[in-house]
Design a protein around this motif. Sequence first.
Motif, PDB file in Angstrom:
ATOM      1  N   MET A   1       0.832  -1.206   0.000  1.00  0.00           N
ATOM      2  CA  MET A   1       0.000   0.000   0.000  1.00  0.00           C
ATOM      3  C   MET A   1       0.866   1.255   0.000  1.00  0.00           C
ATOM      4  N   LEU A   2       1.963   1.218   0.731  1.00  0.00           N
ATOM      5  CA  LEU A   2       2.876   2.369   0.757  1.00  0.00           C
ATOM      6  C   LEU A   2       3.515   2.588  -0.612  1.00  0.00           C
ATOM      7  N   LEU A   3       3.867   1.519  -1.290  1.00  0.00           N
ATOM      8  CA  LEU A   3       4.448   1.652  -2.634  1.00  0.00           C
ATOM      9  C   LEU A   3       3.432   2.266  -3.601  1.00  0.00           C
ATOM     10  N   LEU A   4       2.163   1.905  -3.439  1.00  0.00           N
ATOM     11  CA  LEU A   4       1.119   2.496  -4.267  1.00  0.00           C
ATOM     12  C   LEU A   4       1.002   3.994  -3.995  1.00  0.00           C
ATOM     13  N   LEU A   5       1.129   4.383  -2.726  1.00  0.00           N
ATOM     14  CA  LEU A   5       1.090   5.802  -2.377  1.00  0.00           C
ATOM     15  C   LEU A   5       2.242   6.560  -3.020  1.00  0.00           C
ATOM     16  N   LEU A   6       3.409   5.938  -3.084  1.00  0.00           N
ATOM     17  CA  LEU A   6       4.550   6.565  -3.747  1.00  0.00           C
ATOM     18  C   LEU A   6       4.230   6.819  -5.212  1.00  0.00           C
ATOM     19  N   ALA A   7       3.630   5.828  -5.868  1.00  0.00           N
ATOM     20  CA  ALA A   7       3.287   5.979  -7.280  1.00  0.00           C
ATOM     21  C   ALA A   7       2.240   7.066  -7.490  1.00  0.00           C
TER      22      ALA A   7
ATOM     23  N   THR B   1     -14.021  -2.820  -1.529  1.00  0.00           N
ATOM     24  CA  THR B   1     -13.338  -2.006  -2.543  1.00  0.00           C
ATOM     25  C   THR B   1     -13.330  -0.533  -2.164  1.00  0.00           C
ATOM     26  N   LEU B   2     -14.491  -0.025  -1.747  1.00  0.00           N
ATOM     27  CA  LEU B   2     -14.581   1.389  -1.359  1.00  0.00           C
ATOM     28  C   LEU B   2     -13.738   1.670  -0.116  1.00  0.00           C
ATOM     29  N   GLY B   3     -13.702   0.721   0.816  1.00  0.00           N
ATOM     30  CA  GLY B   3     -12.917   0.913   2.028  1.00  0.00           C
ATOM     31  C   GLY B   3     -11.427   1.003   1.756  1.00  0.00           C
ATOM     32  N   ILE B   4     -10.933   0.125   0.902  1.00  0.00           N
ATOM     33  CA  ILE B   4      -9.515   0.173   0.533  1.00  0.00           C
ATOM     34  C   ILE B   4      -9.190   1.478  -0.181  1.00  0.00           C
ATOM     35  N   ALA B   5     -10.036   1.842  -1.156  1.00  0.00           N
ATOM     36  CA  ALA B   5      -9.781   3.049  -1.947  1.00  0.00           C
ATOM     37  C   ALA B   5      -9.829   4.305  -1.092  1.00  0.00           C
ATOM     38  N   SER B   6     -10.841   4.423  -0.225  1.00  0.00           N
ATOM     39  CA  SER B   6     -10.957   5.628   0.591  1.00  0.00           C
ATOM     40  C   SER B   6      -9.875   5.680   1.665  1.00  0.00           C
ATOM     41  N   GLY B   7      -9.477   4.512   2.192  1.00  0.00           N
ATOM     42  CA  GLY B   7      -8.385   4.494   3.163  1.00  0.00           C
ATOM     43  C   GLY B   7      -7.082   4.969   2.561  1.00  0.00           C
ATOM     44  N   LEU B   8      -6.764   4.478   1.370  1.00  0.00           N
ATOM     45  CA  LEU B   8      -5.551   4.926   0.691  1.00  0.00           C
ATOM     46  C   LEU B   8      -5.647   6.396   0.309  1.00  0.00           C
ATOM     47  N   ALA B   9      -6.867   6.869  -0.010  1.00  0.00           N
ATOM     48  CA  ALA B   9      -7.045   8.278  -0.360  1.00  0.00           C
ATOM     49  C   ALA B   9      -6.696   9.180   0.814  1.00  0.00           C
ATOM     50  N   THR B  10      -7.088   8.785   2.018  1.00  0.00           N
ATOM     51  CA  THR B  10      -6.763   9.569   3.206  1.00  0.00           C
ATOM     52  C   THR B  10      -5.259   9.654   3.411  1.00  0.00           C
ATOM     53  N   VAL B  11      -4.607   8.503   3.402  1.00  0.00           N
ATOM     54  CA  VAL B  11      -3.160   8.498   3.620  1.00  0.00           C
ATOM     55  C   VAL B  11      -2.454   9.234   2.482  1.00  0.00           C
ATOM     56  N   ASN B  12      -3.032   9.187   1.299  1.00  0.00           N
ATOM     57  CA  ASN B  12      -2.461   9.883   0.149  1.00  0.00           C
ATOM     58  C   ASN B  12      -2.386  11.388   0.397  1.00  0.00           C
ATOM     59  N   VAL B  13      -3.467  11.980   0.900  1.00  0.00           N
ATOM     60  CA  VAL B  13      -3.477  13.412   1.171  1.00  0.00           C
ATOM     61  C   VAL B  13      -2.504  13.759   2.296  1.00  0.00           C
ATOM     62  N   TYR B  14      -2.465  12.915   3.339  1.00  0.00           N
ATOM     63  CA  TYR B  14      -1.525  13.181   4.430  1.00  0.00           C
ATOM     64  C   TYR B  14      -0.078  13.053   3.954  1.00  0.00           C
ATOM     65  N   THR B  15       0.163  12.103   3.076  1.00  0.00           N
ATOM     66  CA  THR B  15       1.510  11.951   2.538  1.00  0.00           C
ATOM     67  C   THR B  15       1.918  13.188   1.751  1.00  0.00           C
TER      68      THR B  15
ATOM     69  N   VAL C   1      10.360  15.248  -3.838  1.00  0.00           N
ATOM     70  CA  VAL C   1      10.486  13.796  -3.914  1.00  0.00           C
ATOM     71  C   VAL C   1      11.288  13.215  -2.748  1.00  0.00           C
ATOM     72  N   ARG C   2      12.348  13.900  -2.304  1.00  0.00           N
ATOM     73  CA  ARG C   2      13.117  13.379  -1.168  1.00  0.00           C
ATOM     74  C   ARG C   2      12.292  13.423   0.123  1.00  0.00           C
ATOM     75  N   ALA C   3      11.556  14.512   0.294  1.00  0.00           N
ATOM     76  CA  ALA C   3      10.685  14.617   1.467  1.00  0.00           C
ATOM     77  C   ALA C   3       9.606  13.542   1.419  1.00  0.00           C
ATOM     78  N   LEU C   4       9.076  13.306   0.227  1.00  0.00           N
ATOM     79  CA  LEU C   4       8.056  12.272   0.048  1.00  0.00           C
ATOM     80  C   LEU C   4       8.586  10.903   0.458  1.00  0.00           C
ATOM     81  N   CYS C   5       9.768  10.568  -0.003  1.00  0.00           N
ATOM     82  CA  CYS C   5      10.370   9.267   0.331  1.00  0.00           C
ATOM     83  C   CYS C   5      10.654   9.162   1.825  1.00  0.00           C
ATOM     84  N   ALA C   6      11.080  10.272   2.440  1.00  0.00           N
ATOM     85  CA  ALA C   6      11.359  10.257   3.881  1.00  0.00           C
ATOM     86  C   ALA C   6      10.082  10.001   4.679  1.00  0.00           C
ATOM     87  N   ILE C   7       8.979  10.647   4.282  1.00  0.00           N
ATOM     88  CA  ILE C   7       7.703  10.445   4.968  1.00  0.00           C
ATOM     89  C   ILE C   7       7.246   8.994   4.834  1.00  0.00           C
TER      90      ILE C   7
END
Length: 417
Positions: free
Chosen positions: A129-135, A269-283, A313-319
């Motif tokens: 899931m974290l790798l998907l957030l990076l992408a 499906t909606l739970g996975i997508a919305s959960g990743l969406a939240t972490v995506n914005v925080y990332t 990008v470096r800050a993103l990878c650190a987070i």
Amino acid sequence: MSNATANIGRWHGAGLMATTLLGTGVFILPQITVGIAGAGALWAWILLTLAIIPVTLVFGRLAGKSPHAGGPAHFVELAFGSLAGRCIGLSFLLLIPIGSAAAILIAFKFFAVFFPVTGVVELLVQIGMLLLLLALNIRGIHVSAKLQFLLTLVIVAVVLTLLIFSGFEIPRYNLSNALQQADFSAVMGAAGIAFWSFLGVEAMTHLATDFRNPKKDMLPAMMIGTVLVGMIYIACTYLLIIMPGTSALAIVDVFDRLLGGYGAQVIGTLGIASGLATVNVYTAGSSRLLCSFSRDRVLPKYFDQLNQYQVPVRALCAILLAMLLAIVLTYQFGQQLEQLIAWTNGVFVVIYTATMLAAFKLLSRKYLPIIILSCLFFAAIAFSIGANMLYAVLVLTLICPVMYWQKNHLQRQSRLA
């Protein structure tokens, strides 16, 4: 950060706001609060929604007036100086790994609906899931903003459909019964957990510079998203009260009863997508804050580097690496989800309260009643969180002396230069 790629509009911003708040909790938090307060959970959500609207108004007004990647840290710095702003900003950065670990754990619960895995495989899925957030983040938040707007529409459509069908098959629930059955301490306990659902108001302010016209669009986007989310949480809680389920995800039982099946597939499906969406914005928000601190010499210059899409990008990878560490430690020590949520909520109470105090100085007097109400609201949430507020106190106790020393060190260097 450059505005060259700033192209988030009002409605896409509302979608970002809504999916950030819905995120990991949309189909789980109502169930947790019903477990704590029974029918009284409905009142916890109603009161919480009413209370968060003025908070969102203040955050949206501050972000529109002074758009900056620092978000609350920038507002506090404008009002009370660099030391206070840096302490608030770093407390947010240190919070992100713990909060994200909780969010990933919740998202995984939906994944487990499809594939009930345990042990090391569970950890590997969370790392995936974290790798998907990076992408998702590497090309900029505007790319996922459009997807998250569509996701918001789908979630709203599903909840409305469930409400409509419940009206056909289930007698209308008497809300006065919920009020009579409610225990005040249980309602406050439920509100303390439910506060997690509205964490994300401040994360949007970190993305103000990604809006085409933050002064015009920031406040409407945040208000639309907040009101919509409050209504969805109230609706989901109502459904769970009138149709209690027995499975790990009770809303799946509701879906199956009302619509005849496929609840696990749709809700999962909606739970996975919305959960990743939240972490995506925080990332995205925390990486921009880290980059901002790097430019201000609060943190090493190393993190001040943007790619061709203006992404730090470096800050993103650190987070993301910090999130990875938190997930591994959570798995290793078997930390409970509710504990992670309570710690996270405690630190956010401090950040939100500091932002409201900054608004006293930064906004006009007409906002004074709203600011006072918001501060009283956060005091009530702190009371409901109880001893778990000690984690927030510990974080500030560690950060403030270090930031004070660094500020004096930089001033000495500046005088000697």
